[in-house]
Scaffold this active site. Structure first.
Site: not given
Ligand SMILES: Nc1cc(-c2ccc3cc[nH]c3c2)n[nH]1
Length: 243
Positions: A88, A158, A173
């Site tokens: 995080p 991808r 995208d």
């Protein structure tokens, strides 16, 4: 691209062998190896964690086990690896990050659990001139790094040539031009009384492109004004500004 993942929960990474990513592996576009961190423990309890120096809640993952695991996994392939540490407290993982990493020969993901991995594991790797990226997939806290690895591997793989049936999908995208994608529609023409916007059925490709760009600008302004503000000067043309 070779991808290694070190984790105490190998089963968490099983989805990487499904669907599109599974086909990329079968096609030889990606080599994936998932390693159980406990392989490198030496005690009967296979301990991977210990209490934090300085006190505080939870446990910290031990440097000895991670150090041996990293050394062993790195040695499996002579290609240089980018070591990725989900946390995080990391730098944001964005589409630009995915784009950059898609050019790498090898990625090695280290999945922390508990309160994270002893910082000396990262420090030791960096002082050995290894590339180590501590990255966050968003401002929320997960229980471990595995889910973040699923996200990042999908976003990177991808983009590899041959993975997506239609490479244009990646080029259009969200974020590829700095904007959010606009709305998409398919048949039927009217569904529950809701019609597809006429322009999309007009066959006028210039008008369609303009309409799509306007919807992307509108959505970005409404949902992510930060992206709009971050666009380079020359990213918007006069027609965009008129919108
Ligand atoms: N963006 C983001 C990463 C994480 C993360 C990453 C690794 C560990 C290890 C223990 N808790 C973790 C949480 N949460 N949120």
């Amino acid at each position: 691209m070779r991808i290694d993942v070190i984790t105490i929960f190998p089963g968490y990474l099983a989805p990487l062998r499904e669907a599109l990513l599974g086909r990329a592996i079968s096609a030889g576009l990606v080599d994936l190896a998932v390693h159980d961190l406990r392989t490198w423990t030496r005690d009967v309890h296979q301990a991977v964690d210990d209490a934090p120096y300085g006190g505080g809640p939870g446990m910290v993952m031990r440097p000895q086990v991670w150090g041996e695991a990293l050394d062993a996994v790195l040695a499996l392939d002579e290609r240089p690896a980018r070591i990725v540490v989900p946390t995080p407290a990391g730098r944001p993982f964005t589409q630009a990050t995915a784009q950059a990493w898609s050019g790498d020969e090898r990625l090695l993901f280290t999945c922390g659990r508990y309160e994270g991995i002893d910082q000396r594991v990262v420090d030791d790797a960096r002082r050995r001139d290894l590339t180590v990226d501590e990255v966050s997939i968003g401002d929320y806290v997960l229980v471990g790094g595995e889910v973040a690895v699923l996200v990042m591997v999908e976003a990177v793989v991808r983009l590899l040539p041959g993975v997506l049936g239609n490479p244009a999908s990646a080029e259009q995208d969200s974020f590829s031009d700095g904007l959010l994608e606009g709305p998409a529609f398919t048949r039927p023409e009217v569904w529950r009384g809701l019609a597809v916007p006429d322009v999309l059925r007009s066959g006028n490709h210039a008008k369609i492109a303009r309409w799509r760009r306007d919807r992307a600008l509108e959505r970005t302004a409404e949902r992510r004004p930060d992206l709009l503000a971050a666009l380079p000067e020359d990213a918007l043309d006069d027609a965009d500004r008129a919108f």
